[in-house]
Design an enzyme around this catalytic site. Sequence first.
Site, PDB file in Angstrom:
ATOM      1  N   ARG A  19     -53.679  51.564   0.040  1.00 37.84           N
ATOM      2  CA  ARG A  19     -54.719  50.880  -0.728  1.00 37.84           C
ATOM      3  C   ARG A  19     -54.475  49.369  -0.708  1.00 37.84           C
ATOM      4  O   ARG A  19     -55.263  48.613  -0.150  1.00 37.84           O
ATOM      5  CB  ARG A  19     -54.768  51.430  -2.162  1.00 37.84           C
ATOM      6  CG  ARG A  19     -56.065  51.100  -2.927  1.00 37.84           C
ATOM      7  CD  ARG A  19     -56.007  49.758  -3.637  1.00 37.84           C
ATOM      8  NE  ARG A  19     -54.884  49.641  -4.540  1.00 37.84           N
ATOM      9  CZ  ARG A  19     -54.489  48.489  -5.066  1.00 37.84           C
ATOM     10  NH1 ARG A  19     -55.129  47.364  -4.777  1.00 37.84           N
ATOM     11  NH2 ARG A  19     -53.438  48.425  -5.869  1.00 37.84           N
ATOM     12  N   ASP A  20     -53.372  48.907  -1.233  1.00 40.40           N
ATOM     13  CA  ASP A  20     -53.095  47.463  -1.229  1.00 40.40           C
ATOM     14  C   ASP A  20     -52.939  46.951   0.198  1.00 40.40           C
ATOM     15  O   ASP A  20     -53.351  45.831   0.526  1.00 40.40           O
ATOM     16  CB  ASP A  20     -51.832  47.168  -2.040  1.00 40.40           C
ATOM     17  CG  ASP A  20     -51.859  45.799  -2.707  1.00 40.40           C
ATOM     18  OD1 ASP A  20     -52.420  44.853  -2.116  1.00 40.40           O
ATOM     19  OD2 ASP A  20     -51.324  45.662  -3.815  1.00 40.40           O
ATOM     20  N   HIS A  23     -55.850  45.266   2.294  1.00 37.39           N
ATOM     21  CA  HIS A  23     -56.159  43.831   2.240  1.00 37.39           C
ATOM     22  C   HIS A  23     -55.666  43.109   3.500  1.00 37.39           C
ATOM     23  O   HIS A  23     -56.287  42.151   3.958  1.00 37.39           O
ATOM     24  CB  HIS A  23     -55.491  43.181   1.021  1.00 37.39           C
ATOM     25  CG  HIS A  23     -56.124  43.541  -0.284  1.00 37.39           C
ATOM     26  ND1 HIS A  23     -57.387  43.135  -0.644  1.00 37.39           N
ATOM     27  CD2 HIS A  23     -55.645  44.250  -1.336  1.00 37.39           C
ATOM     28  CE1 HIS A  23     -57.672  43.578  -1.860  1.00 37.39           C
ATOM     29  NE2 HIS A  23     -56.634  44.258  -2.301  1.00 37.39           N
ATOM     30  N   SER A 173     -50.578  40.047  -9.763  1.00 31.98           N
ATOM     31  CA  SER A 173     -51.543  39.991  -8.667  1.00 31.98           C
ATOM     32  C   SER A 173     -51.368  38.783  -7.758  1.00 31.98           C
ATOM     33  O   SER A 173     -51.738  38.813  -6.589  1.00 31.98           O
ATOM     34  CB  SER A 173     -52.968  39.982  -9.235  1.00 31.98           C
ATOM     35  OG  SER A 173     -53.154  41.002 -10.177  1.00 31.98           O
ATOM     36  N   HIS A 200     -46.159  46.234 -10.995  1.00 33.37           N
ATOM     37  CA  HIS A 200     -46.610  46.086  -9.605  1.00 33.37           C
ATOM     38  C   HIS A 200     -46.413  44.625  -9.209  1.00 33.37           C
ATOM     39  O   HIS A 200     -47.009  43.735  -9.805  1.00 33.37           O
ATOM     40  CB  HIS A 200     -48.089  46.476  -9.549  1.00 33.37           C
ATOM     41  CG  HIS A 200     -48.780  46.239  -8.242  1.00 33.37           C
ATOM     42  ND1 HIS A 200     -49.165  47.278  -7.411  1.00 33.37           N
ATOM     43  CD2 HIS A 200     -49.219  45.107  -7.635  1.00 33.37           C
ATOM     44  CE1 HIS A 200     -49.796  46.779  -6.355  1.00 33.37           C
ATOM     45  NE2 HIS A 200     -49.847  45.461  -6.463  1.00 33.37           N
ATOM     46  N   HIS A 202     -46.074  41.325  -6.335  1.00 27.49           N
ATOM     47  CA  HIS A 202     -46.393  40.726  -5.037  1.00 27.49           C
ATOM     48  C   HIS A 202     -45.292  39.726  -4.693  1.00 27.49           C
ATOM     49  O   HIS A 202     -44.598  39.214  -5.573  1.00 27.49           O
ATOM     50  CB  HIS A 202     -47.778  40.080  -5.045  1.00 27.49           C
ATOM     51  CG  HIS A 202     -48.874  41.082  -4.843  1.00 27.49           C
ATOM     52  ND1 HIS A 202     -49.433  41.336  -3.606  1.00 27.49           N
ATOM     53  CD2 HIS A 202     -49.481  41.930  -5.711  1.00 27.49           C
ATOM     54  CE1 HIS A 202     -50.346  42.285  -3.734  1.00 27.49           C
ATOM     55  NE2 HIS A 202     -50.400  42.669  -4.993  1.00 27.49           N
TER      56      HIS A 202
END
Length: 341
Positions: A19-20, A23, A173, A200, A202
């Site tokens: 899913r991620d 991108h 995010s 989560h 990044h």
Amino acid sequence: MDTHPHTRPRILLHDPTLRDGQHAVGHQLDADQLSAYAAAANAAGVPVVEVGHGNGLGASSLQIGRAALDDATMLTTVREALTSSRMGVFMAPGWGTSGDLTAAVRHGADIVRIAAHCTEADVTERHLGSVRDLGAEAQGVLLMSHMTGPGELAEQCALMVKFGAQAVGIMDSAGHYLPADVAARVHAIADAVDVPVIFHAHNNLGLAVANSLAAVDAGASVIDATARGFGAGAGNTPLEVLVAVLERHGVETGIGLRQVLAAADVAADRLMKAPPSIDSIAVASGLAGVFSGFKRPVLQTAHAEGVDPIELFLALGERQVVAGQEDLIGDVARQLKAATR
């Protein structure tokens, strides 16, 4: 998290590679790619494999990118490959609808994450209730969580629990956090709720693994990580690295290290042209606190308008733009261009 002195604590790793990671490839993963990685993650004992358009259910659009496959095809493909792992999906109200949730559960989604901007948990109420009614596990996550403080995040997470969320947490995010930032926020959330706390990361500032470890130590028990860090911008916490680090840290994940390394190799060979890297744009995004998924449109717009993409990212950060406001990139670029004349 179990901290009995005679047992090792256990963390559930949630894998949004499919899913991620979308991108990073313009949401163009095909069925063979989805199936190959899902099978490898399943063989490694990854507890949850999340799949979908990078922005979640219902998000395939001209504005942010059309996916190669529709949601139903993605979900059925991955569901068939998962014989023991659970399947997760992600939905942000405004992109997805209750109809998308119903279809996702019908296609085998076990866990449904409902996402909201960090100060807008109230928009998750109806959808979290719908997920519970459908019989799937309902989770709530707050996006762009660096844009508010620990107290507000704890209140927003408590609100999502009231709405029916069975796990709640935060997404960094923009890859903006330092470990101390994560620890303060996760502590506050863990003190405010009686359900598992999610984190989560990044990797814009190179701290995704360190921040994930800080989250574990602060009380998070569901940590997101992707194969080779495959994700938006500079990518996510690399799953195979985190499994090894948690092993050294004395934390059980239930994932086989050799098998997860093999799954990471499948991802590298089949899903990506190159693993995510921390380039100048990624650093600018992290410092500015701008969603990593803006990288492609920022570069395209900066080139078209003849402005410095780093300056554009910093200007977007000053305006506190969030995902869904991609249409502002051109406006801000033209303002920068006009100011330099």
